[in-house]
Scaffold this motif. Sequence first.
Motif, mmCIF file in Angstrom:
data_model
loop_
_atom_site.group_PDB
_atom_site.id
_atom_site.type_symbol
_atom_site.label_atom_id
_atom_site.label_comp_id
_atom_site.label_asym_id
_atom_site.label_seq_id
_atom_site.Cartn_x
_atom_site.Cartn_y
_atom_site.Cartn_z
ATOM 1 N N MET A 101 -14.701 21.217 12.497
ATOM 2 C CA MET A 101 -13.754 21.107 11.380
ATOM 3 C C MET A 101 -13.395 19.637 11.174
ATOM 4 S SD MET A 101 -10.119 23.098 10.991
ATOM 5 C CE MET A 101 -10.661 24.586 11.817
ATOM 6 N N ASN A 102 -13.566 19.181 9.947
ATOM 7 C CA ASN A 102 -13.276 17.773 9.671
ATOM 8 C C ASN A 102 -11.781 17.509 9.533
ATOM 9 O OD1 ASN A 102 -15.942 16.889 9.726
ATOM 10 N ND2 ASN A 102 -16.280 17.557 7.610
ATOM 11 N N ALA A 103 -11.414 16.249 9.662
ATOM 12 C CA ALA A 103 -10.000 15.880 9.584
ATOM 13 C C ALA A 103 -9.481 16.062 8.155
ATOM 14 C CB ALA A 103 -9.821 14.438 10.028
ATOM 15 N N PHE A 104 -8.199 16.352 8.059
ATOM 16 C CA PHE A 104 -7.562 16.500 6.739
ATOM 17 C C PHE A 104 -6.081 16.187 6.889
ATOM 18 C CE2 PHE A 104 -7.751 20.607 8.886
ATOM 19 C CZ PHE A 104 -6.399 20.949 8.950
ATOM 20 N N GLU A 105 -5.452 15.965 5.754
ATOM 21 C CA GLU A 105 -4.006 15.754 5.775
ATOM 22 C C GLU A 105 -3.326 17.085 5.491
ATOM 23 O OE1 GLU A 105 -0.720 12.707 3.822
ATOM 24 O OE2 GLU A 105 -2.857 12.400 3.408
ATOM 25 N N TYR A 106 -2.282 17.385 6.242
ATOM 26 C CA TYR A 106 -1.631 18.694 6.152
ATOM 27 C C TYR A 106 -0.268 18.575 5.485
ATOM 28 C CZ TYR A 106 0.856 22.855 7.934
ATOM 29 O OH TYR A 106 1.592 24.004 8.072
ATOM 30 N N ILE A 113 -9.862 29.000 7.405
ATOM 31 C CA ILE A 113 -10.089 28.282 8.667
ATOM 32 C C ILE A 113 -11.517 28.523 9.177
ATOM 33 C CG2 ILE A 113 -9.347 28.101 11.095
ATOM 34 C CD1 ILE A 113 -6.450 28.596 10.051
ATOM 35 N N VAL A 114 -12.002 29.742 8.996
ATOM 36 C CA VAL A 114 -13.388 30.026 9.404
ATOM 37 C C VAL A 114 -14.360 29.257 8.519
ATOM 38 C CG1 VAL A 114 -15.127 31.820 9.725
ATOM 39 C CG2 VAL A 114 -12.746 32.305 10.272
ATOM 40 N N ARG A 172 -14.319 25.733 9.660
ATOM 41 C CA ARG A 172 -15.065 25.627 10.918
ATOM 42 C C ARG A 172 -16.562 25.570 10.639
ATOM 43 N NH1 ARG A 172 -17.325 29.732 15.208
ATOM 44 N NH2 ARG A 172 -18.132 30.624 13.302
ATOM 45 N N ASP A 173 -17.005 26.405 9.703
ATOM 46 C CA ASP A 173 -18.433 26.476 9.405
ATOM 47 C C ASP A 173 -18.892 25.369 8.457
ATOM 48 O OD1 ASP A 173 -18.494 28.681 10.994
ATOM 49 O OD2 ASP A 173 -18.482 30.142 9.350
ATOM 50 N N MET A 207 -6.475 12.578 12.330
ATOM 51 C CA MET A 207 -5.136 12.537 11.739
ATOM 52 C C MET A 207 -4.187 13.411 12.555
ATOM 53 S SD MET A 207 -4.539 12.796 7.685
ATOM 54 C CE MET A 207 -6.061 11.902 7.399
ATOM 55 N N THR A 245 -4.560 17.399 13.049
ATOM 56 C CA THR A 245 -4.338 18.447 12.042
ATOM 57 C C THR A 245 -5.493 19.452 12.027
ATOM 58 O OG1 THR A 245 -5.352 17.004 10.401
ATOM 59 C CG2 THR A 245 -2.941 17.016 10.507
ATOM 60 N N ASN A 246 -6.685 18.999 12.390
ATOM 61 C CA ASN A 246 -7.832 19.915 12.295
ATOM 62 C C ASN A 246 -8.102 20.676 13.592
ATOM 63 O OD1 ASN A 246 -8.671 17.623 13.609
ATOM 64 N ND2 ASN A 246 -10.704 17.568 12.666
#
Lengths: 275, 156, 778
Positions: free
Chosen positions: A1-6, A36-37, A40-41, B1, B20-21
């Motif tokens: 899963m790549n990084a992201f801002e939440y 989320i799945v 992940r994929d 992040m 976050t991930n």
Amino acid sequence: MNAFEYFAPTTLKEAIDILNEKGEEASILNGGTDLIVRMRDGISDPKYVVDIKKIKGMDDIRIENGRVFIGASALLNDLGNNQDIQKRYPFLSKAALSIGSKQVRNRATCIGNICNASPLAGMATPLLALNATVHVFGNYGEKDILLKDFFVFVRKTLLKHGEIVTGISFEEQACLGVFTKISRRRKVDLSTVCSTVVKKYDEYRISFGAVAPTPVRLNKTEAFLKGKMLSKDIIEKACELAMSEVSPISDIRASESYRRELVQVMLRNSLSQWY
Amino acid sequence: MKKVINFTLNGEVVEHAVDTNKTLLKMLREDFELTGAKEGCGAGECGACTVIMNEKAVNSCLVLAVEIEGASITTIEGLTLDGILDPLQESFIDNAALQCGYCTPGMIMTAKVLLNENPHPTEEEIKEGISGNLCRCTGYKKIVEAIEKVANDNEE
Amino acid sequence: MKYVGKSIKRVDGIKKVTGSLKYVDDMKFSRMLYAAVKRSPYAHARIVSINIEKAMAVKGVKDIITGDHYKKRAGLYLEDKNFLAVGKARYKGEAVAAVAAVSEDIAKEAVKLIEVEYEELTAVTNAIEAMKPGAPLVHPDLGEYKTAPIFFPKPGTNISNHYPLRKGDVENAFEEAEVVIDNKFYVPHVHHVTIETHTAVAQMDLDGSCTVWASCQSPFAVRQALSEAFDIPLNKMRVLSPAVGGGFGSKAGTTLEGIIIPLAKRNPGRPIKLTYSREDEFENTYVRQGMHATIKTAVNKNGKIIGLKNEFVWDGGAYNEYGVNIAKAAGYACAGPYDIDNIWTDSYCVYTNHPVGGPYRGFGMSELQFGIEQNLDIVAEKIGISPIEIRLINGLKPGGATATGEIVKISGLMECIEQVVEDINFEEKTESSKPNKVRGKGIACGWKAPSMPNNAASSAIIKLNEDGTAHLLVSVQDIGQGSDTVMTQIAAEMLSISPEKITIKTGDTDHTPYEWQTVASRMTYSTGRAVVEACKDVIDQLLELSQIKLGLYKRDLELRDGYVVSKIYPDRKVAIGDLALGLTFEDGSGIHGPIIGRGSFIPPNIRDADKKTGLGEHPVAYWTYGAQGVEVEVDLDTGQTKVLKVASCFDVGKVMNPQLLEAQVEGAIVQGMGTALFEELILKDGVLLNPSFVDYKIPTADDMPEMVIKFVENPEENGPYGARGVAEVAMVPSAPAIANAIYDATGIRLRTIPLTAERIFEKMKVLKRGRRGSCKNN
């Protein structure tokens, strides 16, 4: 899963603003059991994730002003176990509890299931048969879309970026209904075919999932049945009509012909309850 | 992040800066070294990662760690904080309800919530209740019996 | 007996229920690197070039290897595989390159940037087609591969092993037979689905030592394979298996360990971890081989089968290093547990561009018996006798002969059949309360022998402690089956101390003694015997010292509850703890030193079968026999089947731990039911279409039938307390019994699994049409 801002906005306005500001790279996170799945994929790869669960009132399930309202973040378990729903719309409750496992239903939402617009969406058939309306919020304010118009294609709805579904509602109505799900394994499986048949006086509303690119109402079959007294013969004719009205596909879960056959089996068994 | 989150973990208040991930499962296993919850599929299909979040059983692989802000999380490690086995843990051993042990923590956490919500479940309700937890070793019979035994003890 | 035969609680229970047991993926090491694997998107393709430049440039990437970095082949029985593809990829998902990076995410990111150019080759996706002359060759160099002398690859073809069995005069039998019946069956690839996926960590140090932590069933076999593949002497190669989250055969042999060792070699001092995702697990670990069976039966009207002509074609997938032995095991077992004088069998293991076939609970017997047991019902119906009668007539009894000509000394098969018939109430048909549902009953038998080298060895060490407790060291891995507990029970019984006083240690090739493999349902029998021998050694030493200490004859002494006690004067005794470090005299001097017991075992007198005829008087250690009866309910509207009840009975020689044994059989039944009803790796042109739990379904608690589990105990000559293995065979009859029950309920016989609702539904439609058609003719 790549990084992201939440982001976890607490008002609808705030949420819409973030979505508009960040553009197409922002995704709405609701229950997350699908997103989320997909993340992940690597199928979804948002740079910004906007969690709408902290928005007030989003998880409401309420009956007021003659309408039943299910909020966007209402959990499938909360819907399925809601006593009013169980009493008045047991088929809706059954549909909610037929999806995933108990753990999944503690995260997954009814609206998430609808917005994914899977052809076999478990919540779609009862809500289609209840003539439900989807409530959408955008920078223009609120708007309503009939659920039957909401689904466009496999995983496509009328919802545009920058819009949030706040809930779904339907008119309070005295009706009987049957939800049926046929799956390979009885528990925690996708529908091979699912359906809801609702009877209101002499009107029948019939919806099916996994027999077309979107969940569908069988309008011709409904028209044929309208006003008729159910008999063995009438039911058989309705079943034949229903089979001709669907357009399932073959995939690894089932063949087109098996799905079509199940349509008549499920419709026959549903209608037979009132015959 | 990273993002700072506050939550309760096995009874302790925690402030933690998390990627976050990261899923809740990854955070528990990697950041807190609570490895009782297992990843069996990462897609919410097997239940091996089940933990209790605000008194509900969830698949921790389907929850982002950032989503647990303000929540209370209990993992299998949180069942024995007083140094005593939970009745369910005792019962799983007594009834041979575990074999390889990989599904066991998740299974017990699901059963824990099941019995909290419904202290006297029927056999059917138990089977339905744990159908989100896959076990390949036991054939489930002894797991159902182990849960039933604890439920029967609830009678008294 | 005090401990053997009792339902002693699992010794690993507390660690497992509290989540404190550390499985390999739970382990963390300092300076650890994470591996990720680049995989072939094609089922069969020549690798033209691999460009790792972009991937190497990713920050955090430490190393990347391809097949070119390490070309030596490996394999258990036939050295046909590389851990990273060399020259060409032979199945979809085969590893072509591996990355080591500081995090899993970075490693996966880098994998995406590896550029591989392929030239796609024609894929061989059907084992029958693969055997035909002119079929594309999966392994053109087969003739150069090293193989154990009991296997017979055919260079220039896709056949990796051919096991023929020729017994009696088959042609004559078919000429004389009153009825001849021909049947074909097919069993698709299925997967073990351990809840723990494969995982391993490898570290190499500059002193040449290599340490591997792996979730594996067989640390010593893994050590041997890796030592040979990577030229690491055995004293420098250490394999640890701290815990195994389910095996069923999938974690026998080597899979992902060989991918990380070359990386570890190039990055000394840094542990490298690789954990498979569920999707990896489905595609890139062993799968159960597919199998096409042709069974031709010559039978007389009295029900006696006089001749059998079989062909078994095993779809071994891309590499058959382990699978060749399944074809051989099937040769030994080709007639099932039935006494047939004239047999002609050919069992072939065949290369295809499918996922790699390998050991799976049953080691061929489930696939074989699926056909054999349905064939029996078909034969019985044709000559007008019951499924029970045909089994009682032909079933192996003491004095009978197996397919290889081995004379049966012990067989509880008849008792098992009778028990199951009673428990499932076979003769009484029940009816569903629902009009659209029908019920039926079916029976099937199963048998299995440990499939292993004739000299597969076991050993055990017992170290006595000065407080009277003991450490038991063995290398049977507790993969869930309960071996830690059963081995402890045996030692407790032998040494007459309570199980709590024994700590069992397993799974470390540097510190626990040799064990061939944790496979083949041989652990209780073989390792159990080694434990018995080690205990005898301890006892002998204790008695030696005690006779000096007590001034009594050794023959009059015995161990009782932690003491060496005189059989004649029970008050004359010495605590075993007092002798643990040797015997100390009154002046403080001592003799003997610490008591360490050593036990070794090889099953006696197992000899190869004849190469030409496949016949042999004693080619296996023992056979375990049993039967299961099943009741099903089929929904005529949808074709859905529910297994209502399963009655099971096996002759285990001795029930060592009733509760754990029952649990093991229950698990086997549900696993067998899964393969019968849902499970199949759906392959199209070599591509796996359902590599996840979304579309590969195993049973949930809700699918569990009522189960009645029984055993008979005809003791095994060399087994500890008379025990023999049952772990695998317990799932063998489940699928064919369900198939036979579905036939009983509906008249539908599908010659393949899974018996899905759709398949049954489609057959019902055909059947209904047929009936309508015949009405018209009337």
